[in-house]
Design a protein around this motif. Structure first.
Motif, mmCIF file in Angstrom:
data_model
loop_
_atom_site.group_PDB
_atom_site.id
_atom_site.type_symbol
_atom_site.label_atom_id
_atom_site.label_comp_id
_atom_site.label_asym_id
_atom_site.label_seq_id
_atom_site.Cartn_x
_atom_site.Cartn_y
_atom_site.Cartn_z
ATOM 1 N N VAL A 25 0.813 -1.220 0.000
ATOM 2 C CA VAL A 25 0.000 0.000 0.000
ATOM 3 C C VAL A 25 0.847 1.272 0.000
ATOM 4 C CG1 VAL A 25 -1.825 -1.209 1.245
ATOM 5 C CG2 VAL A 25 -0.198 0.194 2.525
ATOM 6 N N ALA A 28 0.522 3.561 -3.071
ATOM 7 C CA ALA A 28 -0.831 3.981 -3.460
ATOM 8 C C ALA A 28 -1.149 5.364 -2.899
ATOM 9 C CB ALA A 28 -1.856 2.967 -2.965
ATOM 10 N N THR A 30 -4.189 6.326 -2.358
ATOM 11 C CA THR A 30 -5.497 6.175 -1.716
ATOM 12 C C THR A 30 -5.418 6.395 -0.212
ATOM 13 O OG1 THR A 30 -5.888 4.446 -3.364
ATOM 14 C CG2 THR A 30 -7.493 4.632 -1.583
ATOM 15 N N THR A 31 -6.475 6.988 0.347
ATOM 16 C CA THR A 31 -6.575 7.154 1.794
ATOM 17 C C THR A 31 -6.473 5.796 2.481
ATOM 18 O OG1 THR A 31 -7.972 9.106 1.538
ATOM 19 C CG2 THR A 31 -8.031 7.993 3.667
ATOM 20 N N LEU A 124 -12.023 14.127 1.031
ATOM 21 C CA LEU A 124 -11.742 12.807 0.479
ATOM 22 C C LEU A 124 -12.420 12.606 -0.869
ATOM 23 C CD1 LEU A 124 -12.011 10.544 3.659
ATOM 24 C CD2 LEU A 124 -9.988 11.565 2.630
ATOM 25 N N GLN A 125 -13.603 13.177 -1.038
ATOM 26 C CA GLN A 125 -14.346 13.010 -2.282
ATOM 27 C C GLN A 125 -13.809 13.882 -3.402
ATOM 28 O OE1 GLN A 125 -18.313 13.913 -0.858
ATOM 29 N NE2 GLN A 125 -18.872 11.750 -0.751
ATOM 30 N N ARG A 127 -10.969 16.086 -3.109
ATOM 31 C CA ARG A 127 -9.551 16.434 -2.988
ATOM 32 C C ARG A 127 -9.344 17.942 -3.015
ATOM 33 N NH1 ARG A 127 -6.689 12.559 -0.925
ATOM 34 N NH2 ARG A 127 -4.826 13.520 -1.812
ATOM 35 N N ARG A 143 -1.242 12.480 0.844
ATOM 36 C CA ARG A 143 -1.993 11.261 1.137
ATOM 37 C C ARG A 143 -2.490 11.336 2.579
ATOM 38 N NH1 ARG A 143 0.007 4.913 1.050
ATOM 39 N NH2 ARG A 143 -2.084 4.052 0.926
ATOM 40 N N ARG A 168 -15.762 5.794 2.789
ATOM 41 C CA ARG A 168 -14.767 6.494 1.974
ATOM 42 C C ARG A 168 -13.351 6.211 2.481
ATOM 43 N NH1 ARG A 168 -14.549 8.609 -2.997
ATOM 44 N NH2 ARG A 168 -16.728 9.279 -2.689
ATOM 45 N N VAL A 171 -11.437 2.077 2.072
ATOM 46 C CA VAL A 171 -11.029 1.450 0.808
ATOM 47 C C VAL A 171 -9.778 0.605 1.024
ATOM 48 C CG1 VAL A 171 -10.298 1.871 -1.564
ATOM 49 C CG2 VAL A 171 -12.025 3.342 -0.515
ATOM 50 N N LEU A 172 -8.773 1.215 1.643
ATOM 51 C CA LEU A 172 -7.568 0.484 2.044
ATOM 52 C C LEU A 172 -7.530 0.505 3.568
ATOM 53 C CD1 LEU A 172 -4.724 1.711 -0.376
ATOM 54 C CD2 LEU A 172 -5.979 -0.441 -0.445
#
Length: 311
Positions: A25, A28, A30-31, A124-125, A127, A143, A168, A171-172
């Motif tokens: 991860v 990535a 992603t959050t 988060l949606q 940015r 991040r 949201r 995800v990770l």
């Protein structure tokens, strides 16, 4: 040791699996949501992931959502313009700006107020965000890593945490096991901390006696890694011996550690089954790799797997 700048002590298959996930991860954008008990090493894992990824040379900023009043949390995250509220005598840049292209850690994210949760969801949606009292829309490049020891699904069910924000962030997701769930890490961590503490306190090479090692290994560590380190530091500070014995540790550790050793005695077969099961799970049931780690042949491993009824 796994990284030149930040070691990850992982003698136990559970923590080895965590490190493998951290490597995956790290790159990535992603959050990331990291959960686990207090003191289990969530913030350390967040820093490790930062160091392992392409953002390692960018800022690493952390904000404790639980220790700041709600109005200050928003100011810390988003910044504010001069005159945005009483006391705002000049513009202040928030963590989302100061973080640049690095990593921003939201420690105890479940402590955010409903208003802050709503604004974080938008970040988060989309940015993007605005400073408090401002109109300019700013992009966020950093991040986000959220940490919590709260059961978020339960908090959602109780109405204390926004469900859409949870989905949201989820995800990770990674969960850091409690120290009692990765007992093979206890003594390697103790040795690591002891060496660092000797340097910090200008002590000669202090060692753990065998009785102390058995005691530490038998204790459940409800305070996790933080409690282990603090216990060792107290022993180093308050003694002038080169060999730490059980009597140099707190009474609760001595009592619980001893009883834990006795209560935890198991047959060799039980121990073997547990080790084989953990190794298979850590390697995702790759027989050859597991056999190599265990130091037995592939055939022997298959026989023991059948004997213990493992998948």
């Amino acid at each position: 040791m796994t990284d030149e700048r930040l070691p990850w002590i992982s003698a136990d298959p559970a923590s080895q699996t965590i490190f493998e996930l951290a490597q995956k991860v790290a790159a990535a954008p992603t959050t990331l949501l990291i959960t686990g008990e207090s003191g289990s090493g969530k913030d350390y894992l967040a820093r490790l992931i930062h160091e392992l990824g392409p953002r390692r040379d960018a800022p690493f900023l952390k904000i404790d959502c639980a220790s700041l009043p709600p109005q200050l949390v928003e100011s810390e995250l988003f910044g504010h313009e001069r005159g945005a509220f009483t006391g705002a005598v000049e513009r202040k840049l928030g963590r989302f700006e100061l973080g640049g292209s690095g990593t921003i850690v939201l420690d105890e994210v479940a402590a955010l107020s409903p208003a802050a949760q709503s604004k974080l969801l938008r970040v988060l949606q989309e940015r993007s965000f605005e400073r408090l009292g401002g109109t300019e829309t700013l992009r966020i490049e950093a991040r986000l890593v959220a940490l919590t020891n709260v059961d978020l699904p339960a908090a959602v069910a109780a109405g204390r945490f926004r469900e859409d924000l949870f989905f949201r962030m989820n995800v990770l997701a990674m969960t850091v096991p409690a120290l009692r769930e990765r007992r093979a890490d206890i003594l390697p961590l103790a040795e690591h901390f002891l060496a660092a503490l000797c340097l910090a306190h200008a002590r000669s090479d202090v060692k753990l006696s065998e009785a102390s090692r058995r005691m530490l290994a038998g204790y459940a560590w409800p305070g996790n890694i933080r409690e282990l380190r603090n216990s060792l530091e107290r022993a180093v500070v308050f003694t002038r011996v080169e060999m730490l014995e059980p009597e140099h540790f707190a009474e609760n550790i001595r009592a619980a550690g001893t009883s834990g050793m006795i209560a935890g005695l198991r047959s060799l077969e039980e121990i073997e089954k547990e080790v084989i099961a953990a190794t298979l799970e850590a390697t995702r049931y790759k027989i050859s790799q597991s056999a190599t780690i265990l130091g037995i042949s592939r055939k022997t491993l298959l026989e023991k797997r059948k004997k213990y009824g493992l998948k």
